[in-house]
Design a protein around this motif. Structure first.
Motif, short mmCIF file in Angstrom:
data_model
loop_
_atom_site.label_atom_id
_atom_site.label_comp_id
_atom_site.label_asym_id
_atom_site.label_seq_id
_atom_site.Cartn_x
_atom_site.Cartn_y
_atom_site.Cartn_z
N LEU A 111 43.42 39.98 49.72
CA LEU A 111 44.31 38.67 49.44
C LEU A 111 44.58 38.16 48.17
N VAL A 112 43.59 38.10 47.15
CA VAL A 112 44.24 37.79 45.94
C VAL A 112 45.56 38.40 45.40
N LYS A 149 49.58 36.93 44.99
CA LYS A 149 50.21 37.08 43.67
C LYS A 149 51.66 37.05 43.73
N PHE A 150 51.94 37.71 44.87
CA PHE A 150 53.66 38.01 45.02
C PHE A 150 54.04 37.37 46.34
N ASP A 159 57.35 23.36 52.74
CA ASP A 159 58.34 24.14 52.43
C ASP A 159 58.17 24.82 51.09
N TRP A 160 57.63 25.94 51.00
CA TRP A 160 57.58 26.65 49.98
C TRP A 160 58.66 26.80 48.89
N THR A 161 58.44 26.62 47.65
CA THR A 161 59.42 26.50 46.74
C THR A 161 58.85 27.29 45.28
N SER A 162 59.55 28.00 44.80
CA SER A 162 59.30 28.63 43.46
C SER A 162 59.27 27.63 42.35
N LEU A 163 58.44 27.84 41.60
CA LEU A 163 58.18 27.03 40.17
C LEU A 163 59.35 26.65 39.64
N SER A 164 60.21 27.77 39.64
CA SER A 164 61.42 27.44 38.76
C SER A 164 62.33 26.54 39.50
#
Length: 222
Positions: free
Chosen positions: A22-23, A27-28, A47-52
């Motif tokens: 799971l870890v 990670k991806f 709403d998943w959002t990339s850190l960028s």
């Protein structure tokens, strides 16, 4: 007795294998749902959002508010833990010493609440994500799974809820007010805080500049 020992050994190996899988996966891959979300009777807005695509003010605000040593510790702030233990032994309001890494491990893999067993699992998963994910991914996941309001998870959904726009554009004050509400998102107002909460949010907003100036976010933004 031998059968019980064999069963327990196999169960332990199975748990370790599943937890590692799971870890590695997360990670991806975005974390689809957590136990906290599933048990939330208010529904789930996320709403998943990339850190960028999240304003740097937001990451700096949570570092300023919750974990100033995020980039320098190994997942555990031992000084903060010792202070929390000392404070709690005197009675009064219970304070924790959890880092952002520990909170992320709890939010993603475990459940809310205390107890030594859960804390032990939290420490185990904290070590794993520190070793396998790294700081940038830990921050990205944290900002996407943390509860930011009633039935609201992640800073993107929180930004739309409170400010009517994406988390890609947040002022230090907006980020600071979201950050100070994270420990008690169902009780602390983000949009129109008053009293101590308003003053604390203003203080965190001011410290966003300190985090940037002193490169306390260097492990995220190189």
């Amino acid at each position: 007795m031998r059968r019980v020992t064999r069963f327990l050994f196999k169960a332990l190996l199975g748990f370790i294998g599943l937890s590692l899988a799971l870890v590695l996966l997360f990670k991806f891959v975005p974390v689809p749902v957590t136990a906290t979300m599933v048990m939330d009777g208010n529904g789930i807005t996320k709403d998943w959002t990339s850190l960028s695509n999240i304003d740097r003010n937001m990451a700096r605000a949570v570092i300023a508010s919750e974990d100033g040593k995020f980039c320098s510790h190994d997942g555990f702030d031992r000084e903060a833990i010792e202070k929390a233990i000392e404070n709690n032994s005197r009675g009064g309001r219970i304070k924790g010493g959890s880092t952002i890494s520990q909170q992320t491990a709890k939010n993603v893999f475990l459940w809310q609440g205390g107890g030594y067993f859960r804390k032990g699992l939290e420490a185990y998963f904290t070590v794993l994500i520190e070793k396998i994910w790294g700081k940038r991914r830990i921050m990205e996941v944290y900002l996407n799974v943390a509860e930011t309001g009633i039935g609201t998870y992640g800073v993107e959904a929180g930004a739309h809820r409170y400010f009517g726009r994406s988390a890609a554009s947040l002022t230090p004050l907006e980020a600071g007010r979201m950050a100070v509400a994270l420990p008690l998102p169902k009780q602390r107002s983000v949009k129109n805080p008053t009293g101590w909460l308003r003053r604390h949010g203003n203080s965190i907003a001011a410290r966003v500049g300190v985090v940037r100036r002193d490169a306390l976010d260097s492990c995220i933004y190189e």
